[in-house]
Design a protein around this motif. Structure first.
Motif, PDB file in Angstrom:
ATOM      1  N   SER A   1      -1.664  15.506 -52.199  1.00  0.00           N
ATOM      2  CA  SER A   1      -1.522  15.567 -51.218  1.00  0.00           C
ATOM      3  C   SER A   1      -0.632  16.129 -51.239  1.00  0.00           C
ATOM      4  CB  SER A   1      -0.254  14.005 -51.098  1.00  0.00           C
ATOM      5  OG  SER A   1       0.848  13.615 -51.919  1.00  0.00           O
ATOM      6  N   MET A   2      -0.412  16.633 -49.223  1.00  0.00           N
ATOM      7  CA  MET A   2      -0.129  17.954 -49.131  1.00  0.00           C
ATOM      8  C   MET A   2       1.815  18.827 -49.789  1.00  0.00           C
ATOM      9  SD  MET A   2      -1.041  20.296 -47.171  1.00  0.00           S
ATOM     10  CE  MET A   2      -2.874  20.810 -47.074  1.00  0.00           C
TER      11      MET A   2
ATOM     12  N   PHE B   1       2.165  28.366 -47.621  1.00  0.00           N
ATOM     13  CA  PHE B   1       2.860  27.890 -46.277  1.00  0.00           C
ATOM     14  C   PHE B   1       4.031  28.750 -45.954  1.00  0.00           C
ATOM     15  CE2 PHE B   1      -0.032  24.996 -48.803  1.00  0.00           C
ATOM     16  CZ  PHE B   1      -0.614  24.269 -48.202  1.00  0.00           C
ATOM     17  N   GLY B   2       4.013  28.860 -44.450  1.00  0.00           N
ATOM     18  CA  GLY B   2       4.833  29.168 -43.337  1.00  0.00           C
ATOM     19  C   GLY B   2       6.360  27.861 -43.467  1.00  0.00           C
ATOM     20  N   ALA B   3       7.525  28.394 -43.800  1.00  0.00           N
ATOM     21  CA  ALA B   3       8.503  27.211 -44.425  1.00  0.00           C
ATOM     22  C   ALA B   3      10.082  27.566 -44.615  1.00  0.00           C
ATOM     23  CB  ALA B   3       8.429  26.391 -45.541  1.00  0.00           C
ATOM     24  N   LYS B   4      10.730  27.384 -43.446  1.00  0.00           N
ATOM     25  CA  LYS B   4      12.073  27.806 -43.607  1.00  0.00           C
ATOM     26  C   LYS B   4      12.807  27.500 -44.832  1.00  0.00           C
ATOM     27  CE  LYS B   4      14.435  25.643 -40.569  1.00  0.00           C
ATOM     28  NZ  LYS B   4      13.500  24.361 -39.775  1.00  0.00           N
ATOM     29  N   ARG B   5      13.881  28.367 -44.763  1.00  0.00           N
ATOM     30  CA  ARG B   5      14.747  28.145 -46.354  1.00  0.00           C
ATOM     31  C   ARG B   5      15.485  27.018 -46.217  1.00  0.00           C
ATOM     32  NH1 ARG B   5      18.219  30.968 -50.208  1.00  0.00           N
ATOM     33  NH2 ARG B   5      19.908  29.312 -51.084  1.00  0.00           N
ATOM     34  N   GLY B   6      14.910  26.325 -47.615  1.00  0.00           N
ATOM     35  CA  GLY B   6      15.818  24.612 -47.948  1.00  0.00           C
ATOM     36  C   GLY B   6      14.768  23.522 -47.246  1.00  0.00           C
ATOM     37  N   THR B   7      12.904  24.190 -47.045  1.00  0.00           N
ATOM     38  CA  THR B   7      12.152  22.580 -46.783  1.00  0.00           C
ATOM     39  C   THR B   7      12.493  22.394 -47.650  1.00  0.00           C
ATOM     40  OG1 THR B   7      11.827  24.227 -44.994  1.00  0.00           O
ATOM     41  CG2 THR B   7      10.342  22.786 -45.700  1.00  0.00           C
ATOM     42  N   PRO B   8      12.032  20.806 -47.888  1.00  0.00           N
ATOM     43  CA  PRO B   8      11.729  20.238 -49.187  1.00  0.00           C
ATOM     44  C   PRO B   8      10.044  20.742 -49.370  1.00  0.00           C
ATOM     45  CG  PRO B   8      12.889  18.931 -47.346  1.00  0.00           C
ATOM     46  CD  PRO B   8      12.733  19.986 -46.747  1.00  0.00           C
ATOM     47  N   ILE B   9      10.420  19.863 -50.409  1.00  0.00           N
ATOM     48  CA  ILE B   9       8.625  20.220 -51.196  1.00  0.00           C
ATOM     49  C   ILE B   9       8.380  19.320 -52.224  1.00  0.00           C
ATOM     50  CG2 ILE B   9       7.727  21.594 -52.875  1.00  0.00           C
ATOM     51  CD1 ILE B   9       8.266  23.475 -49.728  1.00  0.00           C
ATOM     52  N   MET B  10       7.483  18.959 -51.546  1.00  0.00           N
ATOM     53  CA  MET B  10       6.409  17.416 -52.620  1.00  0.00           C
ATOM     54  C   MET B  10       6.513  17.709 -53.564  1.00  0.00           C
ATOM     55  SD  MET B  10       7.340  15.309 -49.128  1.00  0.00           S
ATOM     56  CE  MET B  10       6.204  16.562 -48.170  1.00  0.00           C
ATOM     57  N   SER B  11       5.693  16.786 -54.754  1.00  0.00           N
ATOM     58  CA  SER B  11       4.921  17.278 -55.490  1.00  0.00           C
ATOM     59  C   SER B  11       3.692  16.363 -54.905  1.00  0.00           C
ATOM     60  CB  SER B  11       5.280  15.881 -57.300  1.00  0.00           C
ATOM     61  OG  SER B  11       3.928  16.033 -57.341  1.00  0.00           O
ATOM     62  N   ILE B  12       2.406  17.421 -54.924  1.00  0.00           N
ATOM     63  CA  ILE B  12       0.818  17.460 -54.285  1.00  0.00           C
ATOM     64  C   ILE B  12       0.373  15.621 -55.276  1.00  0.00           C
ATOM     65  CG2 ILE B  12       0.922  19.631 -54.152  1.00  0.00           C
ATOM     66  CD1 ILE B  12      -1.098  19.498 -55.951  1.00  0.00           C
ATOM     67  N   GLY B  13       1.038  15.391 -56.513  1.00  0.00           N
ATOM     68  CA  GLY B  13       0.224  14.307 -56.891  1.00  0.00           C
ATOM     69  C   GLY B  13       1.270  13.564 -58.726  1.00  0.00           C
ATOM     70  N   ASN B  14       1.190  12.776 -58.519  1.00  0.00           N
ATOM     71  CA  ASN B  14       1.851  12.190 -60.079  1.00  0.00           C
ATOM     72  C   ASN B  14       1.797  13.122 -60.884  1.00  0.00           C
ATOM     73  OD1 ASN B  14       1.809   9.886 -58.552  1.00  0.00           O
ATOM     74  ND2 ASN B  14       0.312   8.526 -59.787  1.00  0.00           N
TER      75      ASN B  14
ATOM     76  N   ILE C   1       4.324  15.504 -65.138  1.00  0.00           N
ATOM     77  CA  ILE C   1       4.617  15.573 -65.895  1.00  0.00           C
ATOM     78  C   ILE C   1       5.059  16.946 -65.472  1.00  0.00           C
ATOM     79  CG2 ILE C   1       3.380  16.435 -67.540  1.00  0.00           C
ATOM     80  CD1 ILE C   1       6.145  15.140 -69.195  1.00  0.00           C
ATOM     81  N   VAL C   2       6.944  16.973 -65.154  1.00  0.00           N
ATOM     82  CA  VAL C   2       7.021  18.674 -64.398  1.00  0.00           C
ATOM     83  C   VAL C   2       6.990  19.731 -66.336  1.00  0.00           C
ATOM     84  CG1 VAL C   2       9.267  20.046 -63.569  1.00  0.00           C
ATOM     85  CG2 VAL C   2       7.992  18.244 -62.991  1.00  0.00           C
TER      86      VAL C   2
ATOM     87  N   ASN D   1       8.819  13.439 -65.158  1.00  0.00           N
ATOM     88  CA  ASN D   1       7.569  12.705 -64.346  1.00  0.00           C
ATOM     89  C   ASN D   1       7.843  12.975 -62.581  1.00  0.00           C
ATOM     90  OD1 ASN D   1       5.453  11.818 -66.705  1.00  0.00           O
ATOM     91  ND2 ASN D   1       7.840  10.822 -67.304  1.00  0.00           N
ATOM     92  N   VAL D   2       7.172  12.906 -62.046  1.00  0.00           N
ATOM     93  CA  VAL D   2       7.027  12.619 -60.515  1.00  0.00           C
ATOM     94  C   VAL D   2       5.771  12.016 -60.470  1.00  0.00           C
ATOM     95  CG1 VAL D   2       8.342  14.783 -60.850  1.00  0.00           C
ATOM     96  CG2 VAL D   2       5.859  15.658 -60.548  1.00  0.00           C
ATOM     97  N   ARG D   3       6.152  11.509 -58.976  1.00  0.00           N
ATOM     98  CA  ARG D   3       4.935  10.723 -58.421  1.00  0.00           C
ATOM     99  C   ARG D   3       4.852  11.588 -57.573  1.00  0.00           C
ATOM    100  NH1 ARG D   3       3.225   6.981 -60.396  1.00  0.00           N
ATOM    101  NH2 ARG D   3       2.572   5.677 -59.106  1.00  0.00           N
ATOM    102  N   ALA D   4       3.695  11.582 -57.008  1.00  0.00           N
ATOM    103  CA  ALA D   4       3.118  11.941 -55.501  1.00  0.00           C
ATOM    104  C   ALA D   4       4.098  12.235 -53.797  1.00  0.00           C
ATOM    105  CB  ALA D   4       1.463  11.578 -54.848  1.00  0.00           C
TER     106      ALA D   4
END
Ligand SMILES: [Zn+2]
Length: 427
Positions: A232-233, A264-277, A279-280, A318-321
């Motif tokens: 996912s994005m 990707f254009g994104a102003k400072r502080g935009t939330p960034i999400m994991s693209i998938g399940n 482990i960091v 551990n993270v999820r999408a």
């Protein structure tokens, strides 16, 4: 003819008698510390632009690379592959007594070879003893996984494959094109597709075009298809400001600029999400990427999120999408706030847009027909697997067999490495 010889001598004179050494990049070694161990001035690093800084930060531990010394033992070239097609080249400028950094295409040599092995004891040991190319055995094993009859003494296995070489060393895994198994009067061809999977020749399922590829249809389950990876994005309302590139050629500057990710254009502080399940594996400073997060996903995928301003996770989590993992920023070598997203498959960069949900779906590109068995809970899908040049390779194999061409023995190649001095990569 004389002119050509003189020209060749001039081009290669610098490297006459050059010696190539193949090495592995030390795990965790920074490019700067490598330069220091070679007594190369760190001012070289300062001359690198944003993309070059990112690329040097991406050299992976275990990466094979090459050092080339002249006949006096001076280090004159270093070649470090950074993707399947591009490499970093450090070259010593004899006049200025300093090194230049560039990113250039890898000049592989790729040649087609023939092998024929009579089975005496054990198929794999027989191939190993006669061909001396261990990665070839792995590829043949893969191709024969579901196609291997019970072999006995006197049976024969013949094959045509392509092997890449670089500055006198084998490079990567060979591509096996076709295999023929002969047991007495019984003959069986195994055609190998682009993924290295072998297909027997039940003629009714093979369709050949007279001047094009032969095509074989094979079935695969839905689950094996979706494991190709759909992510996912990483950001809401994505807007691409700089696309992925394996190494675009800059027509004015005459340089190559690979960009192993999408910005990707994104102003400072935009939330960034994991693209998938996943482990960091890293959350910290990552060279040109500044504050960055690395996530390991299943199937050999890794995602990297660069130039962040802050983290919401730490290494080991551990993270999820869709989980928010951090916030966009402008750290590292970056000219304005944006998110750099890199996706790697088995340590090689791939174009993220080919596996991201809103990009071209992998499913669309590989599935030609989907047949749903109505009333049956299992869903059958047919993958259309083209086997390019199937006829050409079968003819090549038959002619090598008929001419009793000897198998190519890679022991010979290893001993002929001195020829490497005329390799284009060394110029
Ligand atoms: Zn980027």
């Amino acid at each position: 003819m004389k002119k050509i010889i003189i020209l060749l001598l001039m081009i290669s004179s610098l490297l006459w008698g050059a010696k190539v050494t193949q090495l592995k990049w030390k795990s965790g070694e920074k490019f700067s510390s490598y330069l220091q161990t070679k007594n190369i001035s760190l001012s070289l690093l300062k001359s690198l632009d944003e993309l070059e800084q990112q690329v040097v930060g991406e050299i992976q531990g275990g990466q094979t690379f090459y050092e080339i010394r002249d006949d006096k033992g001076t280090l004159v070239r270093v070649l470090i592959p950074i993707s399947s097609t591009m490499q970093i080249k450090l070259s010593k400028d004899a006049k200025l007594d300093q090194y230049r950094f560039s990113i250039v295409p890898i000049n592989f040599k790729e040649t087609t070879y023939f092998g024929s092995v009579n089975i005496s004891k054990d198929l794999w040991r027989d191939i190993s003893n006669q061909i001396h190319n261990d990665k070839l055995i792995l590829q043949i094993k893969k191709a024969l996984r579901n196609n291997l009859p019970k072999l006995q003494n006197g049976d024969n296995i013949s094959f045509v494959y392509a092997q890449k070489t670089l500055v006198g060393y084998l490079y990567g895994s060979p591509n096996v094109y076709i295999i023929k198994i002969t047991q007495g009067t019984k003959e069986q061809f195994i055609y190998v597709d682009d993924e290295g999977i072998g297909h027997k020749e039940p003629y009714e399922t093979v369709s050949y075009m007279t001047d094009g590829p032969g095509t074989i249809f094979r079935s695969s389950s839905r689950s094996s298809v979706s494991s190709s990876g759909i992510f996912s994005m990483p950001i809401r309302n994505p807007r691409i400001t700089s696309p992925f590139s394996f190494g675009r050629y800059h027509p004015v500057l005459h340089i190559y600029r690979p960009h192993f990710g999408v910005d990707f254009g994104a102003k400072r502080g935009t939330p960034i999400m994991s693209i998938g399940n996943g482990i960091v594996t890293d959350a910290g400073w990552l060279g040109g990427y500044g504050k960055a997060i690395k996530i390991q996903h299943s199937g050999g995928y890794v995602s990297i999120y660069g130039h962040l301003s802050g983290f919401r996770i730490s290494a080991g989590d551990n993270v999820r999408a869709g989980d928010i993992i951090g916030y966009s920023g402008n750290t590292g070598t970056s000219t304005g706030p944006h998110l750099h997203l890199g996706i790697y498959l088995n340590n090689s960069p791939i174009n993220p847009m080919t596996v991201l949900e809103k990009g071209t779906s992998v499913v669309d590109t590989i599935i030609d027909t989907v047949t749903e068995a109505i009333g049956n809970e299992r869903v059958a899908e047919t993958k259309k697997i083209p086997i390019y040049n199937a006829i050409k390779y079968r003819d090549m194999l038959e002619s090598d067999i008929n001419n009793k061409t000897p198998s190519y023995d890679w022991d010979k190649y290893e001993s002929q490495r001195a020829d490497a001095q005329l390799d284009e990569n060394l110029q």
